[in-house]
Design an enzyme around this catalytic site. Structure first.
Site, PDB file in Angstrom:
ATOM      1  N   ILE A   1       0.821  -1.217   0.000  1.00 36.04           N
ATOM      2  CA  ILE A   1       0.000   0.000   0.000  1.00 36.04           C
ATOM      3  C   ILE A   1       0.858   1.271   0.000  1.00 36.04           C
ATOM      4  CG2 ILE A   1      -1.739  -1.250   1.388  1.00 36.04           C
ATOM      5  CD1 ILE A   1      -1.618   1.175   3.335  1.00 36.04           C
ATOM      6  N   LYS A   2       2.135   1.165   0.249  1.00 32.61           N
ATOM      7  CA  LYS A   2       2.980   2.366   0.355  1.00 32.61           C
ATOM      8  C   LYS A   2       3.254   2.974  -1.035  1.00 32.61           C
ATOM      9  CE  LYS A   2       2.675   1.835   4.630  1.00 32.61           C
ATOM     10  NZ  LYS A   2       3.355   1.037   5.610  1.00 32.61           N
TER      11      LYS A   2
END
Ligand SMILES: *Cc1c(COP(=O)(O)O)cnc(C)c1O
Length: 382
Positions: free
Chosen positions: A182-183
């Site tokens: 998700i980064k």
């Protein structure tokens, strides 16, 4: 209602990325090797830091730093409660005590003023978070750190590409980045410690691979010498070349990704400006920043009895995904039961903990997706 589910986050993986990973898989060397060295060097050059060490996760990085600084029973580590659980888990697993500091009500970041109030003789480390990709106000926190001689480790998991007063977060001091899917860029799972402290980096390099004085890979000898010996017992937190090559591919695109994230965030800000129930965050005032827009966090502020959880459920029913970053750690089962709660007074953390949610934000989102989110929210609030 949209026909397909819109997740709150999605990694951008291209055919080129897949081909690059393929090539490593076919190369005969898939664990820590030339791609890890190349990724570390590229990351260093991009951020403008002295050293960078690639790891299996940011959590691993936190663990190694706590160990390298010899933090253990009797020691206190200052951190927000509004952060990812891994920070507190690592502190506790090292035998130390987390000391929670309340966040600013609208930036959701801990401040120098609040940090100073809880410093004691036992304080060994301060771990602020660059929350959602805006930088924490680093200067006053660094001043407290210097005057009290307590080191700071910046949790930059959200902050790849974030700038503070014209410099990339990570270029000074010691910071930890995450490459979880998700980064802002991903290596599948992965993390990076950036630091200008050579002694610390030396310890980290040793501790990340069994405590041997060397990696699995040595450029000169094509493989670790079988004679390498344990200098101190260490862990197994080295990044693989399979992950690193994805990181190399992604890092080239980081600024483009962040530009797209910024456009989406600005469109949201514009569209929510006349919806009173949706309250975005603000950023530390009086500093020049570049936001990397890791997350688009808003607070649901309604007069009705609709809770944040109900609101999220209604969005999900309409095929809009959301997340919570984060449920305050001190309120989670284990910590609520084990930490002495009478000393924990975190009104801003708890107020926000009940109201925050993260709306969909990722580089490949379309204007149509943004409209779907905004229109669905308006519908639910009606
Ligand atoms: C994601 C995250 C981490 C941990 O990163 P991993 O690479 O998953 O270990 C730490 N802190 C914050 C604030 C995060 O969001």
């Amino acid at each position: 209602m949209r026909s397909d589910f819109l997740p709150f986050s999605k990694p951008s993986i291209s055919e080129d990325d897949i081909n690059a990973v393929n090539k490593v898989l076919r190369s005969g060397w898939i664990t820590t090797g030339p791609k890890v060295s190349e990724f570390e060097k590229m990351f260093c050059d991009f951020i403008g830091c002295r050293e960078a060490v690639a790891l299996t996760s940011a959590t691993a990085g936190l663990h190694l730093i706590l160990k390298a600084l010899d933090i253990g029973p009797g020691d206190e580590v200052i951190t927000p409660s509004l952060t990812w659980v891994s920070t507190i888990n690592m502190i506790v697993l090292c035998g130390a005590t987390p000391i929670f500091v309340d966040v600013d009500k609208d930036t959701l970041m801990i401040t120098a003023e609040n940090i100073e109030k809880v410093i004691s003789e036992k304080t060994k480390l301060i771990i602020p978070v660059h929350y959602t990709g805006a930088p924490a106000d680093m200067k006053p926190i660094s001043l407290v750190s210097k005057s009290k001689k307590i080191p700071v480790i910046w949790d930059a998991a959200h902050a790849a590409g974030t700038m503070y007063n014209g410099k990339f977060v990570g270029s000074e001091g010691t910071s930890i980045f995450s490459f979880h899917p998700i980064k802002n860029i991903t290596t599948g799972e992965g993390g990076m410690i950036c630091s200008d402290d050579e002694e610390l980096i030396c310890k980290i390099r040793r501790l990340k691979f069994h405590g041997l004085g060397t990696d699995a890979y040595d450029r000169k000898i094509q493989g670790r010498s079988p004679q390498a010996q344990v200098i101190e017992p260490g862990y197994k937190y080295n990044m693989t070349d399979i992950s690193a090559v994805l990181g190399i591919q992604q890092l080239v695109k980081l600024e483009m990704f962040n530009k797209k994230r910024t456009i989406i965030a600005e469109e949201y800000l514009d569209k929510f400006s006349d919806i009173d129930e949706i309250v975005p965050l603000s950023y530390p005032a009086s500093i020049s920043i570049k936001h990397s827009w890791h997350l688009f966090v808003v607070r649901l502020n309604v007069e009705s009895d609709m809770t944040r959880d109900m609101f999220m459920y209604k969005l999900k029913e309409k095929n809009i995904g959301t997340g919570i970053h984060f449920l305050p750690v001190h309120q989670q089962k284990y910590y609520a039961e084990t930490l002495s709660s009478k000393n924990i007074i975190l009104p801003n953390t708890e107020w926000n903990g009940d109201r925050i949610l993260s709306l969909p934000l990722f580089p490949d989102m379309t204007h149509r997706d943004i409209d779907d989110v905004v229109e669905t929210i308006k519908d639910i609030l009606k």
